[in-house]
Design an enzyme around this catalytic site. Structure first.
Site, PDB file in Angstrom:
ATOM      1  N   THR A 228      50.971  45.569  30.578  1.00  0.00           N
ATOM      2  CA  THR A 228      51.195  45.197  31.975  1.00  0.00           C
ATOM      3  C   THR A 228      52.171  44.031  32.036  1.00  0.00           C
ATOM      4  OG1 THR A 228      49.459  43.502  32.068  1.00  0.00           O
ATOM      5  CG2 THR A 228      48.816  45.770  32.606  1.00  0.00           C
ATOM      6  N   ASP A 229      52.898  43.929  33.147  1.00  0.00           N
ATOM      7  CA  ASP A 229      53.577  42.677  33.414  1.00  0.00           C
ATOM      8  C   ASP A 229      52.485  41.641  33.638  1.00  0.00           C
ATOM      9  OD1 ASP A 229      55.482  40.754  33.945  1.00  0.00           O
ATOM     10  OD2 ASP A 229      56.591  41.979  35.382  1.00  0.00           O
ATOM     11  N   TRP A 230      52.816  40.387  33.437  1.00  0.00           N
ATOM     12  CA  TRP A 230      51.790  39.330  33.426  1.00  0.00           C
ATOM     13  C   TRP A 230      51.097  39.227  34.789  1.00  0.00           C
ATOM     14  CZ3 TRP A 230      53.495  40.349  29.075  1.00  0.00           C
ATOM     15  CH2 TRP A 230      53.146  39.662  27.924  1.00  0.00           C
TER      16      TRP A 230
END
Length: 815
Positions: A228-230
């Protein structure tokens, strides 16, 4: 499964733990099974490994690393092999810093010039972006670690990026927004992919079965890890079911419990979790191998020289009236512009690199043979007007033969997390240019910015060199081009419109509330301008040289095109030859021409070279929404070889057999798309293209706020406290900009204003959890005391739980 034996020895709790971060940058380890942590670091154009005080906004410094030119710059080189070399250097530095996964490159399309993160992406064209990205990936992964291509997918605006729903038709999704990822997966063989924050046609990308399973793993055969993106996880279990193995950063075990409960309840099959763990183990073990060997430190000087070579090859000469460039020896130069002293060399946000060395133009001038008569900053960097600085600059300019004017966009204008407000360079810089023109008309502009800008002032300059964001050695690279030691060979990887209003997405960017509609369909960039006959300032693929090239003798067969290029000038140089293909049929709407190949060739004066560009599986295809697969339309195809998208030098044609697929469209129902006049498509026609109703694009102000609503929506909250908080945040943003603290104001916009409520839990590494968010939402929805009580109660529970976990961990450690 490759690691079935190890997985069989794991508890359910251990399996779940591996799917979420250990902290902000590391994955979880299991010591008893010999499973180590992976370190993931930002790195599209340099390693950003933070030793302490981790953040995702670029606020805190990182370990020094070579700052290479950004992706938007390197794309102008049109050199896939150069991309691979950059990847090798990045990979070596990552290994030296013990990084397992380098978070890059980014291959999102430049749908609109105002996207705040365009400096981090390659192009408006998926073929060019995909090819250069594949080079990066091969170079990085040859060093034994993993690249992580991002952001998958249709993440083309920064405003409300964690909640916005991108509404796009299937054909456009495949042809424009997924093709670069496809090339990265199939040709670059990337080991990991980062999912984007946004929704796609209603579901978050990391939960979207269609792109994650049907396309990524099914059609493309990807067997790596999706990260995932952060803070980009919405429903952790839904993400795992879709095949999103790793959530970052840590949520301190909160989502692990959700996974365990889902397995016990039957919502998540344990074999699905096992498959995700198996892929995580593969990534962990294979990227650990390199650290079992003796490691060498990288040479800072060697890597700095590489950064300079990349910048030299990526500089684009846009104007050279009266052959004012290169600068003749003995010419008296006035160096003007704040960027000459403090270079704009990289973007802002999560990709900020702490450079090992940093050149500025003034220092480079001292080492060169140029006759510089002085320097004046001329303008305030962040837009404040200053008449005295302009007056001083004009006094210096009167004494010079040529003015070198360093202008562009500042760090607060181009940044992750927010989009630009317009396509202009700051007004105080334009005022300086206008004033200089009145006293000396021999002006050469050195432009520094990471994306397209309007240039109503261009008639007042004789020379224009665009360095984009050239990295730590960009200033010296620019000086070598100015001096003629390097012949510029960069060509634009994006179109420069005359006016922002000319862009096809002007009326549909950005999505301000619930969704953003891609009504322009496949017509972005040159695909739109060329097909709709819109005049542009500089076309896609454009760039001048100190020499001239002739194109000769085209020959086309079913699998390739061959032609010759002659250097007809007096200076050695490199030319980028571009292959465009256009279908003669008008049964299916298509752009007038599409890039399907390119070659960069170095040629000595008077020399002629033969160039061959092979056709591939993407040369003639289009995506048919009726058959749900790639098809070829039977037709004659124009084969065009050009020096840019609007400078076609050679034309031939070839007949290609089709796949006999049914026409998916009714012309009468899609007049805008068949005429390419797509800047004002009405909702009814867009729905015909989509094949379904367009979802609501506005907030429903009657509904209570939920997890995926943003702080900005607190302006409609039922609770007075939430409305008050919204107005205080808005005032703070306005006030900080008013007093010139634009960078601080941007942080408010990035980290608070557009953050969905779930981000409070997902981005704080366990400091807050979702039950606490429930309390915050109660307050926002008008139940102040009930919500506050709930918030404090859940906070106390979390603190006690964390202390208990720490005590258990200490006992385990001692035993």
């Amino acid at each position: 499964m490759k690691y079935a034996e190890i997985i069989s020895r794991m508890t359910l709790e251990e399996k779940a733990s591996l799917t979420s971060g250990k902290d902000f940058w590391q994955s979880m380890d299991i010591g008893r099974l010999g499973i180590g942590s992976m370190f993931l670091a930002d790195g599209p154009h340099g390693i950003r490994k933070q030793a302490a005080a981790a953040d995702h906004l670029g606020l805190n410094p990182s370990i020094p690393a070579t700052c290479f030119p950004t992706a938007a710059t390197v794309a102008n080189s049109w050199n896939e092999a150069l991309g691979e070399e950059i990847g090798e250097f990045l990979g070596k530095e990552a290994v030296a810093q013990k990084v397992n996964v380098l978070l890059g490159p980014g291959v999102n399309m430049k749908r609109n010039p105002l996207c705040g993160r365009n400096f981090e992406y390659f192009s408006e064209d998926p073929y060019l972006a995909g090819k250069i990205a594949a080079g990066y990936i091969r170079g990085i992964q040859a060093q034994g670690i993993s690249a992580c291509v991002k952001h998958f997918c249709v993440n083309n605006q920064e405003e409300r990026r964690m909640a916005i729903d991108t509404v796009v038709d299937e054909r456009t999704l495949r042809e424009i927004y997924l093709t670069a990822f496809e090339i990265a997966v199939k040709e670059g063989r990337t080991k990991s992919i980062m999912s984007s924050y946004n929704r796609l046609n209603g579901s978050y990308t990391n939960e979207n079965i269609h792109i994650m399973q049907d396309i990524l793993r099914g059609e493309w055969g990807f067997n790596g890890v999706v990260v995932t993106d952060w803070g980009g996880s919405n429903d952790r279990v839904a993400g795992l079911i879709a095949g999103n193995e790793l959530e970052m950063p840590t949520t301190a075990g909160e989502t692990n419990e959700e996974i365990i409960e889902a397995v016990k309840s039957g919502r998540l099959k344990e074999e699905v979790l096992d498959q995700c763990v198996d892929r995580l183990l593969e990534l962990t073990f294979t990227t650990e191998e390199v650290y079992k060997k003796s490691q060498k430190e990288f040479s800072k000087e060697k890597h700095h020289k590489m950064a300079q070579r990349v910048a030299e090859e990526s500089i684009v000469m846009l104007k050279n009236e009266e052959n004012i460039l290169p600068i003749k020896k003995g010419t008296k130069l006035a160096v003007i512009g704040d960027f000459a002293e403090k270079p704009r060399y990289q973007g802002a946000g999560s990709s900020i690199v702490n450079p090992t060395i940093l050149h500025n133009a003034l220092d480079c001038f001292k080492e060169a043979e140029f006759n510089s008569i002085g320097y004046e900053p001329g303008f305030e960097r962040y837009g404040k007007k200053n008449k005295k600085k302009i007056e001083k600059a004009c006094e210096l300019a009167k004494k010079a033969d040529v003015i070198l004017l360093y202008i562009g966009l500042d760090e607060a204008t181009e940044a992750e997390g927010l989009d630009r407000q317009n396509m202009k360079i700051p007004e105080n810089q334009v005022e300086l240019l206008n004033a200089l023109y009145e006293v000396n008309q021999n002006i050469v502009v050195v432009l520094s910015c990471g994306s397209a800008v309007e240039m109503p002032w261009i008639k007042k300059v004789k020379g224009l060199l665009h360095g984009y964001l050239g990295g730590q050695a960009g200033s010296r690279a620019m000086l070598r081009v100015l001096a003629g030691d390097v012949n510029p060979s960069g060509k634009l990887a994006e179109t420069y419109p005359v006016h922002y209003e000319d862009t096809s997405s002007f009326n549909n960017f950005p999505g301000k509330e619930v969704s953003v509609e891609y009504r322009e369909s496949i017509y972005i960039g040159y695909r739109y301008y060329d097909t709709a006959n819109i005049e542009v300032l500089f076309p896609f693929g454009y760039g001048l040289s100190y020499t001239t090239f002739e194109y000769l003798d085209i020959k086309v067969s079913e699998d390739k095109v061959t032609f010759k290029i002659k250097n007809s000038g007096s200076v050695a140089g490199a030319e980028v030859a571009q292959l465009y293909v256009g279908c003669s049929s008008n049964e299916i709407f298509r752009p007038k021409k599409e890039l399907k190949g390119f070659a960069k060739v170095f040629i000595n004066p008077g020399e002629t070279k033969t160039v061959t560009i092979a056709f591939d599986d993407k040369t003639f295809r289009y995506f048919n929404v009726k058959t749900n697969k790639w098809e070829i339309e039977q037709s004659d195809y124009k084969i065009m070889i050009g020096a840019s998208s609007s400078d076609i030098r050679l034309i031939d044609s070839v007949f290609i057999e089709g796949t006999d697929a049914p026409n998916p469209y009714n012309k009468e129902l899609l007049p805008s798309y068949y005429s390419s006049k797509v800047s004002k498509v009405n909702v009814e026609e867009f729905e015909k293209l989509l094949g379904h109703k367009v979802p609501a694009s506005k907030w429903d102000k009657t509904k209570p706020l939920g997890y995926n609503d943003t702080i900005a929506q607190c302006q409609y909250a039922k609770g007075w406290f939430a409305r008050f908080a919204f107005y205080m945040i808005s005032f703070a943003y306005w006030f900080l900009r008013k007093i010139g603290k634009r960078m601080t104001a941007n942080v408010i916009m990035m980290s608070i204003y557009h953050m969905p409520f779930r981000g409070i839990a997902r981005m704080t590494g366990g400091v807050a959890n979702m039950p606490m968010v429930d309390g915050i939402l109660m307050i926002a929805n008008g139940h102040f005391f009930k919500g506050l009580s709930h918030l404090l109660r859940e906070r106390n529970k979390l603190v006690k739980k964390n202390k208990s976990n720490e005590a258990i961990a200490e006992v385990v450690k001692e035993s």
